[in-house]
Design an enzyme around this catalytic site. Structure first.
Site, PDB file in Angstrom:
ATOM      1  N   GLU A  35      18.061  40.449  24.645  1.00 39.34           N
ATOM      2  CA  GLU A  35      17.190  41.195  25.554  1.00 39.34           C
ATOM      3  C   GLU A  35      17.078  40.469  26.902  1.00 39.34           C
ATOM      4  O   GLU A  35      16.635  39.321  26.962  1.00 39.34           O
ATOM      5  CB  GLU A  35      15.809  41.350  24.905  1.00 39.34           C
ATOM      6  CG  GLU A  35      15.861  42.146  23.609  1.00 39.34           C
ATOM      7  CD  GLU A  35      14.631  41.954  22.738  1.00 39.34           C
ATOM      8  OE1 GLU A  35      13.615  41.446  23.257  1.00 39.34           O
ATOM      9  OE2 GLU A  35      14.690  42.287  21.541  1.00 39.34           O
ATOM     10  N   GLU A  66      15.560  43.705  17.346  1.00 38.47           N
ATOM     11  CA  GLU A  66      16.046  42.440  16.816  1.00 38.47           C
ATOM     12  C   GLU A  66      16.920  42.600  15.581  1.00 38.47           C
ATOM     13  O   GLU A  66      17.895  41.855  15.396  1.00 38.47           O
ATOM     14  CB  GLU A  66      14.860  41.519  16.504  1.00 38.47           C
ATOM     15  CG  GLU A  66      14.198  40.912  17.726  1.00 38.47           C
ATOM     16  CD  GLU A  66      13.302  41.894  18.477  1.00 38.47           C
ATOM     17  OE1 GLU A  66      12.919  41.597  19.631  1.00 38.47           O
ATOM     18  OE2 GLU A  66      12.970  42.955  17.901  1.00 38.47           O
ATOM     19  N   GLN A  88      14.303  36.818  22.349  1.00 41.44           N
ATOM     20  CA  GLN A  88      13.452  36.326  23.444  1.00 41.44           C
ATOM     21  C   GLN A  88      12.433  35.297  22.977  1.00 41.44           C
ATOM     22  O   GLN A  88      12.165  34.315  23.658  1.00 41.44           O
ATOM     23  CB  GLN A  88      12.722  37.496  24.100  1.00 41.44           C
ATOM     24  CG  GLN A  88      13.496  38.150  25.208  1.00 41.44           C
ATOM     25  CD  GLN A  88      12.625  39.107  26.004  1.00 41.44           C
ATOM     26  OE1 GLN A  88      11.492  39.406  25.624  1.00 41.44           O
ATOM     27  NE2 GLN A  88      13.149  39.592  27.111  1.00 41.44           N
ATOM     28  N   PHE A  89      11.856  35.544  21.821  1.00 43.46           N
ATOM     29  CA  PHE A  89      10.920  34.607  21.206  1.00 43.46           C
ATOM     30  C   PHE A  89      11.319  34.425  19.750  1.00 43.46           C
ATOM     31  O   PHE A  89      11.636  35.395  19.060  1.00 43.46           O
ATOM     32  CB  PHE A  89       9.480  35.136  21.279  1.00 43.46           C
ATOM     33  CG  PHE A  89       8.906  35.134  22.665  1.00 43.46           C
ATOM     34  CD1 PHE A  89       8.159  34.051  23.132  1.00 43.46           C
ATOM     35  CD2 PHE A  89       9.107  36.217  23.512  1.00 43.46           C
ATOM     36  CE1 PHE A  89       7.635  34.051  24.413  1.00 43.46           C
ATOM     37  CE2 PHE A  89       8.579  36.221  24.795  1.00 43.46           C
ATOM     38  CZ  PHE A  89       7.839  35.131  25.248  1.00 43.46           C
ATOM     39  N   PHE A  92      10.153  36.602  16.837  1.00 44.64           N
ATOM     40  CA  PHE A  92      10.728  37.917  16.552  1.00 44.64           C
ATOM     41  C   PHE A  92      11.779  37.876  15.449  1.00 44.64           C
ATOM     42  O   PHE A  92      12.278  38.919  15.027  1.00 44.64           O
ATOM     43  CB  PHE A  92      11.344  38.511  17.816  1.00 44.64           C
ATOM     44  CG  PHE A  92      10.372  38.700  18.962  1.00 44.64           C
ATOM     45  CD1 PHE A  92       9.000  38.629  18.760  1.00 44.64           C
ATOM     46  CD2 PHE A  92      10.831  38.947  20.243  1.00 44.64           C
ATOM     47  CE1 PHE A  92       8.108  38.792  19.806  1.00 44.64           C
ATOM     48  CE2 PHE A  92       9.949  39.117  21.309  1.00 44.64           C
ATOM     49  CZ  PHE A  92       8.589  39.037  21.089  1.00 44.64           C
ATOM     50  N   HIS A 135       3.834  34.930  19.886  1.00 47.72           N
ATOM     51  CA  HIS A 135       4.844  34.433  20.819  1.00 47.72           C
ATOM     52  C   HIS A 135       4.805  32.909  20.962  1.00 47.72           C
ATOM     53  O   HIS A 135       5.346  32.366  21.918  1.00 47.72           O
ATOM     54  CB  HIS A 135       4.640  35.057  22.209  1.00 47.72           C
ATOM     55  CG  HIS A 135       4.794  36.540  22.251  1.00 47.72           C
ATOM     56  ND1 HIS A 135       3.830  37.393  21.782  1.00 47.72           N
ATOM     57  CD2 HIS A 135       5.807  37.326  22.702  1.00 47.72           C
ATOM     58  CE1 HIS A 135       4.232  38.657  21.952  1.00 47.72           C
ATOM     59  NE2 HIS A 135       5.428  38.631  22.504  1.00 47.72           N
TER      60      HIS A 135
END
Length: 331
Positions: A35, A66, A88-89, A92, A135
């Site tokens: 992403e 994901e 991204q994190f 996830f 996050h």
């Protein structure tokens, strides 16, 4: 005498970018996606400039999905590509848990070794800047329970580059956890190409009184604590496992047998964190070398606060380490 290794001082972010560039230049089958990793360059600026350098067929964005990202990586890997997906994190990864837990690590075995799964899944983790409970987590210990998956978790720019290059070349799935607060940290990195093997811990500081085993950001917290303790004549040895699977227990046990006292520090929740497995193996293999009980410091077993003022209480501190080390020395 050997020739001195030439080094340069760069951030972990720059070290990771260098590793990605070098491996993508070396092997045209290597692709990177996730992403916002394309033109935007990634939410943590880790893929900045790679889209322009390698083009949209090798560096590209994906939908916010994901499960699809990891599943596509698996499909690419078993059909000849060498994918480097990014979430991204790291939190996830739970969305793609089946693809990671049941497929990345098991398919090579389930298909009789007829396929390889060279996937390097990059996962930014750690408490940073009030990102909140979904996050800020460090879920790496979950996958110590997943046979077939390698787990890398560097603490320095040099380790990040060497481990990432090794991970990308490995024909098995590697989960590569990067603490977000380490991206801007600077360190010396060799100018010449080098690789760091998976499963080889690093003794970051030599000591004789206590062994501190720490991961990611907590390696630096431990080193700071060790320097403070040294002012009181206490010499702590600090060990960074660098990879949790494979786990270099030989290096850890050698230190434990030397010092007789152990403290394990990580940012994951204390219950079920990587320290639990390390402690169990120490107890099994070096119990009678210990002069005191094994101690652990982790975050509390509650969701991480959104508040930047409260989140600091989740992360182990230098003072906590100093206090526990002194307790160990009283036995």
């Amino acid at each position: 005498m050997g020739t001195a290794v030439k080094v340069k001082t760069i951030t972990m972010r720059e070290a990771i970018i260098e590793a990605l560039v070098e491996e993508m230049e070396r092997d045209p089958s290597t692709v990177l996606f996730g992403e916002d990793v394309g033109k935007f360059g990634g939410i943590n600026a880790i893929t900045k400039g790679l889209y322009e350098k390698f083009g949209g067929q090798r560096v590209f964005d994906t939908p916010i999905a994901e499960t699809t990202i990891v599943g596509a990586a698996l499909g690419m890997a078993i059909t000849g590509l060498r994918p480097i997906p990014e979430l991204q994190f790291g939190d996830f990864v739970g969305i793609a848990f089946d693809e990671v837990f049941n497929k990345l690590g098991k398919w090579r075995y389930m298909h009789g070794g007829q396929m390889e799964v060279p996937v390097t899944l990059r996962l930014p983790v750690g408490i940073a800047g009030g990102a909140g409970p979904e996050h800020s987590q460090s879920p790496q210990a979950l996958f110590m329970h997943a046979p077939g998956i390698h787990i890398a978790i560097p603490s320095t720019p040099a380790d990040a580059k060497g481990l990432l290059k090794t991970a990308i070349r490995d024909n098995n799935a590697v989960l590569f956890f990067e603490h977000k607060l380490l991206y801007g940290m600077k360190g010396d990195v060799p100018e010449e190409e080098y690789l760091i093997p998976l499963g080889k811990a690093d003794v970051k500081r030599v000591g004789t009184d206590v062994t501190i085993i720490a991961t990611a950001l907590q390696v630096h917290t431990a080193l700071n604590a060790a320097n403070t303790l040294a002012k009181d004549g206490i010499e702590a040895e600090v060990i960074d496992p660098r990879t949790l699977a494979p786990l270099d227990m030989d290096t850890i046990l050698a230190s434990v047998r030397k010092t007789g006292r152990v403290l394990i520090v990580h940012e994951e929740p204390k219950t079920g964190g990587c320290g639990a497995e390390i402690a169990a193996q120490i107890a099994e293999k070096a119990l009678f070398d210990l002069h005191a009980p094994i101690k652990r410091i982790g975050s509390p077993d509650v969701p991480i606060a959104q508040s930047i003022y409260l989140e600091q209480f989740y992360r182990p501190s230098e003072n906590q380490i100093i206090e526990v080390v002194k307790e160990l020395l009283e036995y």
